[in-house]
Design a protein around this motif. Structure first.
Motif, mmCIF file in Angstrom:
data_model
loop_
_atom_site.group_PDB
_atom_site.id
_atom_site.type_symbol
_atom_site.label_atom_id
_atom_site.label_comp_id
_atom_site.label_asym_id
_atom_site.label_seq_id
_atom_site.Cartn_x
_atom_site.Cartn_y
_atom_site.Cartn_z
ATOM 1 N N ALA A 1 1.278 18.191 8.528
ATOM 2 C CA ALA A 1 2.338 18.208 9.536
ATOM 3 C C ALA A 1 1.824 18.720 10.874
ATOM 4 O O ALA A 1 2.189 18.204 11.943
ATOM 5 C CB ALA A 1 3.502 19.066 9.049
ATOM 6 N N GLU A 2 0.957 19.739 10.823
ATOM 7 C CA GLU A 2 0.466 20.345 12.064
ATOM 8 C C GLU A 2 -0.284 19.346 12.936
ATOM 9 O O GLU A 2 -0.263 19.441 14.173
ATOM 10 C CB GLU A 2 -0.416 21.545 11.736
ATOM 11 N N GLN A 3 -0.938 18.382 12.310
ATOM 12 C CA GLN A 3 -1.674 17.392 13.096
ATOM 13 C C GLN A 3 -0.754 16.548 13.977
ATOM 14 O O GLN A 3 -1.204 15.982 14.981
ATOM 15 C CB GLN A 3 -2.453 16.460 12.161
ATOM 16 N N TYR A 4 0.512 16.472 13.609
ATOM 17 C CA TYR A 4 1.453 15.592 14.306
ATOM 18 C C TYR A 4 2.462 16.343 15.165
ATOM 19 O O TYR A 4 2.936 15.805 16.168
ATOM 20 C CB TYR A 4 2.179 14.702 13.297
ATOM 21 N N ILE A 5 2.823 17.571 14.762
ATOM 22 C CA ILE A 5 3.872 18.279 15.518
ATOM 23 C C ILE A 5 3.423 19.649 16.012
ATOM 24 O O ILE A 5 4.224 20.363 16.625
ATOM 25 C CB ILE A 5 5.167 18.416 14.694
ATOM 26 N N GLY A 6 2.186 20.045 15.770
ATOM 27 C CA GLY A 6 1.699 21.308 16.285
ATOM 28 C C GLY A 6 1.848 22.455 15.305
ATOM 29 O O GLY A 6 2.332 22.288 14.183
ATOM 30 N N PRO A 7 1.435 23.674 15.696
ATOM 31 C CA PRO A 7 1.299 24.792 14.770
ATOM 32 C C PRO A 7 2.579 25.549 14.451
ATOM 33 O O PRO A 7 2.581 26.358 13.519
ATOM 34 C CB PRO A 7 0.313 25.714 15.490
ATOM 35 N N ASP A 8 3.646 25.344 15.200
ATOM 36 C CA ASP A 8 4.900 26.068 14.962
ATOM 37 C C ASP A 8 5.860 25.121 14.251
ATOM 38 O O ASP A 8 6.442 24.221 14.870
ATOM 39 C CB ASP A 8 5.484 26.564 16.278
ATOM 40 N N ILE A 9 6.005 25.326 12.938
ATOM 41 C CA ILE A 9 6.618 24.322 12.064
ATOM 42 C C ILE A 9 7.826 24.898 11.342
ATOM 43 O O ILE A 9 7.757 25.971 10.732
ATOM 44 C CB ILE A 9 5.599 23.818 11.017
ATOM 45 N N ALA A 10 8.924 24.153 11.392
ATOM 46 C CA ALA A 10 10.126 24.507 10.634
ATOM 47 C C ALA A 10 10.492 23.359 9.709
ATOM 48 O O ALA A 10 10.152 22.195 9.951
ATOM 49 C CB ALA A 10 11.290 24.814 11.569
ATOM 50 N N LEU A 11 11.186 23.703 8.641
ATOM 51 C CA LEU A 11 11.764 22.697 7.760
ATOM 52 C C LEU A 11 13.124 22.292 8.307
ATOM 53 O O LEU A 11 13.959 23.149 8.612
ATOM 54 C CB LEU A 11 11.926 23.262 6.352
ATOM 55 N N PHE A 12 13.341 20.988 8.420
ATOM 56 C CA PHE A 12 14.666 20.484 8.771
ATOM 57 C C PHE A 12 15.427 20.050 7.518
ATOM 58 O O PHE A 12 16.574 20.442 7.307
ATOM 59 C CB PHE A 12 14.536 19.316 9.753
ATOM 60 N N PRO B 1 25.866 26.128 10.028
ATOM 61 C CA PRO B 1 24.481 26.518 9.747
ATOM 62 C C PRO B 1 23.803 25.467 8.873
ATOM 63 O O PRO B 1 24.376 25.016 7.883
ATOM 64 C CB PRO B 1 24.635 27.858 9.012
ATOM 65 N N TRP B 2 22.610 25.077 9.255
ATOM 66 C CA TRP B 2 21.918 23.997 8.536
ATOM 67 C C TRP B 2 21.310 24.539 7.245
ATOM 68 O O TRP B 2 20.577 25.521 7.253
ATOM 69 C CB TRP B 2 20.856 23.372 9.436
ATOM 70 N N ALA B 3 21.604 23.870 6.128
ATOM 71 C CA ALA B 3 21.294 24.419 4.802
ATOM 72 C C ALA B 3 19.811 24.570 4.524
ATOM 73 O O ALA B 3 19.417 25.353 3.659
ATOM 74 C CB ALA B 3 21.933 23.534 3.723
ATOM 75 N N SER B 4 18.969 23.827 5.237
ATOM 76 C CA SER B 4 17.538 23.886 4.934
ATOM 77 C C SER B 4 16.705 24.196 6.166
ATOM 78 O O SER B 4 15.565 23.738 6.272
ATOM 79 C CB SER B 4 17.085 22.560 4.315
#
Length: 265
Positions: free
Chosen positions: A78-89, A224-227
């Motif tokens: 995932a980091e290769q595509y969206i960068g180092p600060d990653i959240a689950l949607f 609030p988003w469940a995930s």
């Protein structure tokens, strides 16, 4: 980037051109076996839910699910595509049972999601081998450049989403079967047109979808988003409120390797 795997199997050029790419042998067989057992556990606990629909509302109080989606090998992709600060949607097992697994009609993920901006990467982890016979993912390469098409409600055929795009927008002759072995990963763009056929084979076809967002992307939702969980790096002030990771409880949760020592980060 010390301590992290540099993955080179996927191609940025392929992803830009086709809207999807594949990584082979990402997750080891032992963890895949635990994920398969997790699906069986979820099915037993949710008898009124079809196994194609084990989705986002179940994630928030499930330590194994969160352990799986936060696996460093998946976050490194995932980091290769969206960068180092990653959240689950969002995350969703689509487990098509043998014999009567429902199709997923042609659609674009971005049509469904309350995200601003639409910066997100979809990762599809194969829990079972995924083949044309058991209803593997199918993609229209390059269709991410078309923009989002209008969705239509579809109840003329039983299907996972209950909707899809008008088939006049789909060049089915161009469709590619995304054939994966258990432990492989495919990723795809939120605008690429994709779907999958019914599973009429004698074998289950299960995959885990994981939607990762950079922490600069806002989840636009009244509730609030469940995930919504921060999985790597830093959040951005006043963008999203992330849920606390649950502590494993033997009375509520599936046991897994290391569960006794698993704790919120």
């Amino acid at each position: 980037m010390a301590g992290r795997t540099k993955l080179t199997q996927g191609s940025d050029a392929d992803f830009e051109r086709r809207g999807y790419t594949i990584y082979r042998d990402v997750v080891d067989a032992d963890l895949i076996a635990e994920a398969s057992r997790h699906v069986d556990w979820l099915v037993a606990r949710n008898p009124d839910t079809r196994s194609e629909n084990l989705g986002t509302r179940l994630v928030g109080d499930d330590p194994f699910w969160l352990r799986l989606v936060s696996d460093p090998r998946l976050l490194d992709i995932a980091e290769q595509y969206i960068g180092p600060d990653i959240a689950l949607f969002a995350s969703h097992y689509i487990s098509k049972p043998a014999g009567d697994g429902q199709p997923v009609l042609w659609h674009q993920d971005g049509s469904y999601w309350p995200l601003e901006p639409m910066e997100v990467i979809s990762l599809w982890l194969a829990i079972d081998d995924s083949t044309p016979e058991n209803g593997c993912l199918r993609v229209i390469p390059g269709s991410q450049h078309l923009g989002l098409q209008d969705l239509e409600r579809r109840d003329d055929v039983a299907n996972v989403l209950g909707s899809g795009i008008n088939t006049s927008a789909v060049d089915e002759d161009a469709a590619v079967d995304v054939v994966l072995r258990a432990g492989d990963v495919s990723i795809h763009h939120p605008n690429v047109i994709h779907g999958s056929n019914a599973n009429t084979s004698a074998y289950r076809r299960c995959g885990l979808t994981i939607r990762y967002i950079p922490t600069t992307t806002r989840i636009v939702s009244e509730d609030p988003w469940a995930s919504a969980f921060l999985l790597r790096g830093k959040g951005v002030e006043d963008v999203n409120d992330y849920r606390p990771l649950p502590t494993w409880d033997a009375g509520r949760h599936m046991a897994f390797r290391g569960c006794e020592n698993w704790a919120p980060m």
